[in-house]
Design an enzyme around this catalytic site. Structure first.
Site, PDB file in Angstrom:
ATOM      1  N   ASP A 175       0.856  -1.182   0.000  1.00  0.00           N
ATOM      2  CA  ASP A 175       0.000   0.000   0.000  1.00  0.00           C
ATOM      3  C   ASP A 175       0.892   1.233   0.000  1.00  0.00           C
ATOM      4  O   ASP A 175       1.641   1.457   0.953  1.00  0.00           O
ATOM      5  CB  ASP A 175      -0.902   0.021   1.236  1.00  0.00           C
ATOM      6  CG  ASP A 175      -1.995  -1.053   1.163  1.00  0.00           C
ATOM      7  OD1 ASP A 175      -1.795  -2.059   0.456  1.00  0.00           O
ATOM      8  OD2 ASP A 175      -3.042  -0.877   1.810  1.00  0.00           O
ATOM      9  N   LYS A 238      -7.018   3.308  -3.367  1.00  0.00           N
ATOM     10  CA  LYS A 238      -7.427   3.281  -1.966  1.00  0.00           C
ATOM     11  C   LYS A 238      -7.679   4.697  -1.496  1.00  0.00           C
ATOM     12  O   LYS A 238      -6.972   5.623  -1.896  1.00  0.00           O
ATOM     13  CB  LYS A 238      -6.304   2.607  -1.170  1.00  0.00           C
ATOM     14  CG  LYS A 238      -6.497   2.544   0.328  1.00  0.00           C
ATOM     15  CD  LYS A 238      -5.343   1.752   0.981  1.00  0.00           C
ATOM     16  CE  LYS A 238      -5.333   1.903   2.490  1.00  0.00           C
ATOM     17  NZ  LYS A 238      -4.173   1.227   3.107  1.00  0.00           N
ATOM     18  N   LYS A 274     -10.378   0.213  -2.560  1.00  0.00           N
ATOM     19  CA  LYS A 274     -10.186  -0.049  -1.133  1.00  0.00           C
ATOM     20  C   LYS A 274     -10.462   1.193  -0.301  1.00  0.00           C
ATOM     21  O   LYS A 274      -9.635   2.099  -0.225  1.00  0.00           O
ATOM     22  CB  LYS A 274      -8.750  -0.546  -0.859  1.00  0.00           C
ATOM     23  CG  LYS A 274      -8.518  -0.812   0.637  1.00  0.00           C
ATOM     24  CD  LYS A 274      -7.137  -1.353   0.949  1.00  0.00           C
ATOM     25  CE  LYS A 274      -6.890  -1.407   2.452  1.00  0.00           C
ATOM     26  NZ  LYS A 274      -5.523  -1.831   2.806  1.00  0.00           N
TER      27      LYS A 274
END
Lengths: 338, 806
Positions: A175, A238, A274
């Site tokens: 991430d 995300k 996400k």
């Protein structure tokens, strides 16, 4: 009794032909298309209206709610990203990841055979090895927040180095967080190059690009940053690090989902979504699933294309599941700690 | 595999029913049979007739409803009549408390109301729960405020009296609130008829009235079909009719009430455009279309049923719409996850099917989602029609179902042309990210409500109502309040008989003072003057070469005027339409021109005074005073021109809701016989000050002051066509104007019969009318002869909703 649709009134027009076929493989990214970025239009009020009414238009009850909550568990990136994380804390989290719902509850629902475990465990780079060790044999991947999380302002070579180190330590998912300044100053090429570099550093590891939407100022910026990240090869986009003042909100998620849809329609590649940060209630988790199902389609409701990044959420889902089973409202202390 | 495991795999939606048990309990408590609510009591219908109300989702009857007959309606009107003075006398604060209680009660029983509404109407519970009922409560709250403020904010206005209200089946309780709240706030009492398809929530509301101990007779609910409605419309004891429903029935009501003196508001049908420009956020546009046409099964008067999209994005929009339509859910209205419920009745379902079939026959491409709708109950799938031309039936006719047509345009100008290519004018929706474009388009659309980047937003603080054949009057906001009051002086105005007596007195006075004039005039023979018509800024001879003699009160011929006929009226209306650019001039410029007219009239004060004396035989002081007052009136409306402002309504959204008064268009004016100049000026000024163009029929008896007046207009920079003067026989000309479909409003000040004629003929295109029912008007009086009432009649309010936020 009335027959509502007759064959005569239905002349189904041919399906849209311009869209490329859906590609199964991982999004490799495409060259930066600045015209597309410039053409992006997002009407904030209209988006907010849709996001507000969507959870009121859709709901799931009874067995459906149970099944959807179980699904939400399997879409969870169980996360700990605190300054006071320790190996012990991370091991506890991993144990919970393997068995996120008490076995007797699954038994009660007659779903002991379902593979109910979380989608990934998300930790700082420092704890990747601990987590990999703790999850060995479970099939649960470890995700690392690399690239100088959460501000992401370390020098680029250091950030790339951090990604490579995380991958080497066994992280299967990375991430990363983008440089917000690139978005705020409209330097789309710089953003593109940055994410491209992240992607290369990831190698086979899954790349989740955190946009930190709470710091991007406008919905249009969120949409544009989403597109650039996907063009540069993001596997997921995300919402947040969880450290911004405003984290995952449904309107922002809607804008990102629509960007994902546009990217799929134009390129054929599917990119995951996400939301992360601030999702603590089972109801909120369901709202996200409803939104994704309606805007992107049911096929998005699997770990390859949708994740929720959260820590406290799981306990609330467990409480709701227990309530469905027993008919009694549950308490948090009854659910095993992560 | 267990059911849960199966759902875990498919991730499908399941049923999510709202319980109907409390609603069914309520029905059972009433034995599934309801009387009429008259004078605060439940009474059995004297008619002895009943009918069933049916659940459209199942086709099964829910309850037995009374059909109110003549005796019943009489009783209801009597009860309302008896209650009205006391209700008004209670004062604004006391009425506010009752309205506040209604709002609270609706909130306290909100779910019961919502479920009953969905059972009776077939609309999704999401809508009745999240939209209808909250708006109902909001409407009562808002109008509790108007009750409180009436004495201070509506000084000089009094209630209309007893109001007959007839509401449709698409938003049963919401329409009840829109009708009852403003009526009660302003001290009226009501006899309300809910639609025969959906009477239940009105009956539950009647119980609330009992619960809060509303004085008996203030609200009377009489159920029944169109026959009951007709009884209310024709009842002599009713002072005003407020109707929401089809244009067809609205027209019948307009004709039926013509000349009765009943105040009238009509909220009718629509075929509202939904304009999509190339820079719109298309994903949001798609949701906009969902809210526009798949809200309440498309059974919405202001439904955005005509998508008019820029050619460059039409194909993409079509694809997006089709994809979205696949995810819509049609079914059990009580299911919380259903988007589209049941069509109200088989007759409506059949109408929708017929029109869609016709659309297909006329060449449209009909698209419906791949899934099918429930077979039981009355359902119709969401339908998108492409390849539709503006001339297609489905592009013109109100379908009142979940069917939308899509057409394309090339330029913004063409988009406006297409949007306005309809008899209706209820609402419009504009989608663009360009504020310059949005604010350019909004004023050009002939619609009472314009939503920018949103659609079907409603609020009690914002007026709702139509342009053109979508009816007249507004509901909500301050503009809506004025529909339920009338000027105090009007209530006390003298009737025509008294006026005629007064005229005789004036004439007698004139005769006594005439001698001197005759002697003076006899010395030199006057030059023969030819008074012509004034059309398009030019003097025009009448189409037929006939003239009418003009006599003074002593019977002496003072001159002649052209006898205008229907062709002259036609030409005048054409000229007035062509001069529409007047509405786009600045208010400052219009004020300047009015001042200039005043200046030029004042310069010729003596000449006009002499003319008035010669015509009417009035004394020099009176004649001078009439000219002076005319000058004052010009000044008054020059002053008003840039001050007749709109408002920014406080609607509870992040947006500005602009209430803009707009000119109505071409206004026909028929002046009273006397005085010969002042009414002419008093009626003309507010009309042109606000940007309308006028076709005016001067005093039939003494038209020569008006024909002199065109010279004043000529020298005052009034653009040609803004004012058109046609002399002749008033009722002959008024008849042509009232029946002319390109005349948007008609003001008539003549006889009772002429008033009735104008109101009757206005039904053709639903023009706004203002008539005097033969009553005399004191034009010199500042309250009667000028002021806000005139300006309000000369304009219609457009509400523009502009959400903002980047």
């Amino acid at each position: 009794m009335i027959e509502a649709t007759t064959a005569q009134t239905r002349a189904v027009a041919p399906a849209p032909s311009s869209a490329p076929p859906v590609r199964a493989e991982r999004n490799p990214g495409i060259p930066l298309e600045l015209d597309w970025i410039r053409d992006v239009r997002v009407n904030r009020s209209a988006v907010e209206r849709r996001a507000e009414t969507l959870p009121r238009r859709r709901t799931v009850k009874k067995e459906w709610q149970v099944a959807w909550l179980l699904k939400a568990v399997t879409l969870l990136d169980l996360t700990t990203l605190s300054g006071d994380d320790t190996p012990g804390r991370v091991r506890r989290l991993c144990a919970k990841a393997r068995q996120p719902v008490r076995p007797e509850i699954l038994e009660g629902f007659g779903v002991s055979d379902l593979p109910i475990k979380v989608a990934a465990v998300c930790v700082y780079h420092a704890f990747v090895e601990t987590a990999v060790e703790a999850l060995r044999g479970s099939g649960i991947p470890v995700a690392a927040v690399s690239t100088g999380f959460p501000a992401g302002l370390n020098p680029l070579p250091q950030r790339l180095q951090e990604i490579r180190a995380s991958v080497e330590a066994g992280a299967e998912e990375i991430d990363v967080v983008i440089t917000r300044a690139h978005v705020l100053t409209g330097r789309w090429d710089a953003l593109y190059d940055e994410v491209r570099a992240f992607r290369e550093a990831c190698g086979d590891a899954l790349l989740k690009v955190i946009l930190a939407t709470g710091e991007l100022a406008t919905m249009r910026n969120v949409a544009r940053a989403s597109l650039v990240a996907m063009m540069a090869g993001a596997d997921f986009i995300k919402t947040s690090t969880g450290k911004e003042a405003v984290n995952a909100t449904l309107p922002v998620g809607l804008v990102m989902a629509r960007a994902i849809r546009a990217y799929r329609e134009r390129t054929g590649y599917r990119v995951g979504l996400k939301p992360a940060g601030g999702i603590r209630r089972a109801k909120e988790a369901l709202d996200w699933l409803l939104m994704v199902k309606d805007e992107l389609g049911t096929e998005w409701l699997r770990p390859a294309l949708f994740r929720t990044g959260a820590s406290a959420l799981l306990t609330d889902i467990e409480r709701q599941l227990e309530y469905h089973l027993t008919g009694r409202y549950s308490a948090a202390y009854r659910q095993p700690l992560a | 595999m267990s059911k849960i495991a199966e759902i875990f795999e498919t991730m499908e939606y399941g049923p999510a029913p709202e319980s109907s048990a409390p609603a069914l309990d309520w029905l059972e408590r009433h034995g599934r049979s309801f009387g009429l609510f008259i004078g605060g009591q439940w009474v059995e219908p004297r008619s002895g007739e009943t009918f069933d109300t049916v659940n459209p989702a199942t086709g099964q009857p829910i309850a037995r409803i009374s059909q109110a007959g003549k005796e019943d309606v009489d009783l209801a009107v009597e009860a309302a009549r008896r209650a009205q003075p006391g209700w008004y006398a209670l004062g604004g604060h006391a009425r506010a408390r009752y309205l506040y209680a209604m709002a609270r009660q609706v909130q306290k029983h909100s779910r019961l109301f919502a479920v009953i509404e969905s059972l009776d109407n077939g609309k999704p519970i999401r809508e009745s729960r999240d939209i209808d009922i909250p708006l109902v409560a909001r409407h009562f709250y808002h109008h509790a405020g108007w009750a409180e403020l009436m004495e201070s904010e509506l000084e000089g206005y009094v209630p209309v009296g007893v109001v007959g209200q007839i509401i449709p089946w698409n938003f049963p309780l919401l329409m009840l609130a829109w009708k009852i709240a403003p009526a009660l706030a302003t001290g009226n009492t009501v006899v309300l008829k809910p639609a025969e398809f959906t009477p239940l929530t009105a009956l539950l509301f009647a119980e609330i009235c009992q619960e809060i101990e509303l004085p008996p007779g203030v609200v009377n609910i009489v159920t029944g079909d169109g026959r009951t409605g007709e009884l209310i419309v024709r009842h002599p004891g009713v002072d005003k009719i407020a109707f929401t429903g089809s244009t067809e029935v609205g027209r019948i009501i307009r004709v039926a009430t013509a000349g009765s003196g009943k105040k009238l508001t009509l909220e009718l049908g629509g075929k509202s455009p939904f304009l999509v420009y190339e820079d719109a956020d298309l994903d949001s546009v798609v949701e906009g279309v969902v809210d526009a046409i798949w809200f309440n099964q498309g059974q919405v008067c202001c439904a955005g049923s005509r998508i008019i999209a820029h050619e460059s994005i039409a194909e993409r929009l079509t694809q997006k719409l089709r994809a979205r339509m696949e995810t819509l859910r049609v079914g059990d209205p009580l299911d919380k996850a259903v988007d589209i419920g049941a069509i109200i009745a088989p007759v409506q379902l059949e109408k929708i099917r017929r029109l869609v079939r016709q659309g297909e026959q006329e060449g449209a491409t009909i698209w419906q989602p791949s899934w099918s709708v429930p077979r039981e109950g009355y359902f119709f799938p969401p339908t998108l029609c492409t390849n539709v031309s503006p001339s297609a039936t489905i592009a013109q006719v109100e379908i009142f179902g979940p069917v939308v047509v899509l057409m394309t345009f090339r330029t913004p100008e063409e988009s406006v042309e297409l949007a306005n290519n309809t008899r209706y004018g209820l609402a419009a929706s504009v989608w663009t990210e360009n504020i310059n474009l949005a604010l350019d388009i909004a004023p050009k659309l002939k619609a009472g409500t314009v939503w920018i980047n949103c659609t079907n937003l409603f609020d009690a603080a914002s007026g709702f109502g139509g342009y053109r054949e979508s009816g007249f009057g507004r509901e909500g906001g301050k503009e809506g309040i004025f529909e339920y009051v009338r000027p105090e002086w009007e209530a006390a105005s003298e009737d025509a008989a008294t006026a005629r007596a007064g005229r005789k007195r004036v004439a007698a006075r004139a005769r006594s003072g005439r001698k001197l004039d005759v002697t003076a005039a006899a010395a030199v023979p006057p030059i023969d003057r030819t008074a012509k018509l004034y059309i398009g800024g030019k003097q025009a001879r009448p189409d037929q070469g006939y003239s009418l003699p003009v006599y003074d009160p002593g019977g002496r011929l003072v001159g002649e005027v052209g006898r205008g006929n229907r062709k002259d009226v036609r030409n005048a209306v054409e000229a007035a339409r062509k001069a529409e650019g007047w509405s786009r001039t600045t208010a400052h410029l219009r004020a300047q021109i009015l001042y200039y007219i005043a200046e030029n009239l004042a310069a010729r004060e003596r000449e006009f005074a002499d003319r008035i004396r010669a015509l009417t035989g009035s004394g020099p002081a009176a004649a001078k005073r009439e000219v002076e007052l005319s000058v004052r009136r010009l000044f008054t409306y020059a002053a008003w021109a840039d001050k007749w402002e709109g408002a920014v309504h406080h609607t509870p959204f992040r947006n500005v809701t602009l209430a803009m008064p707009e000119p109505i268009g071409v206004v026909g004016i028929a002046c009273p016989d006397e005085p010969c100049l002042l009414p002419f000026v008093s009626l003309l000024c507010p009309v042109i000050a606000t940007g309308n163009t006028a076709v005016i029929i001067p005093s039939e008896r003494w038209p020569l002051a008006a024909t002199d007046f065109y010279q004043v207009l000529d020298t005052s920079d009034v653009p040609g066509g803004v004012v058109n003067i046609v002399t002749g026989v008033r009722d002959e000309l008024a008849e042509v104007l009232a029946a002319h479909d390109d005349v948007d409003a008609m003001w008539y000040f003549g006889s009772q019969e002429g008033s009735a004629m104008v109101e009757r003929l206005s039904a053709g295109n639903m023009k706004r009318t203002w008539v005097n029912y033969g009553r005399a008007w004191n034009w010199e009086d500042e309250k009667q002869g000028q002021g806000a009432e005139f300006l309000r009649r000369a304009t219609q309010v457009k509400n523009i909703w502009i959400p903002y936020g980047e």
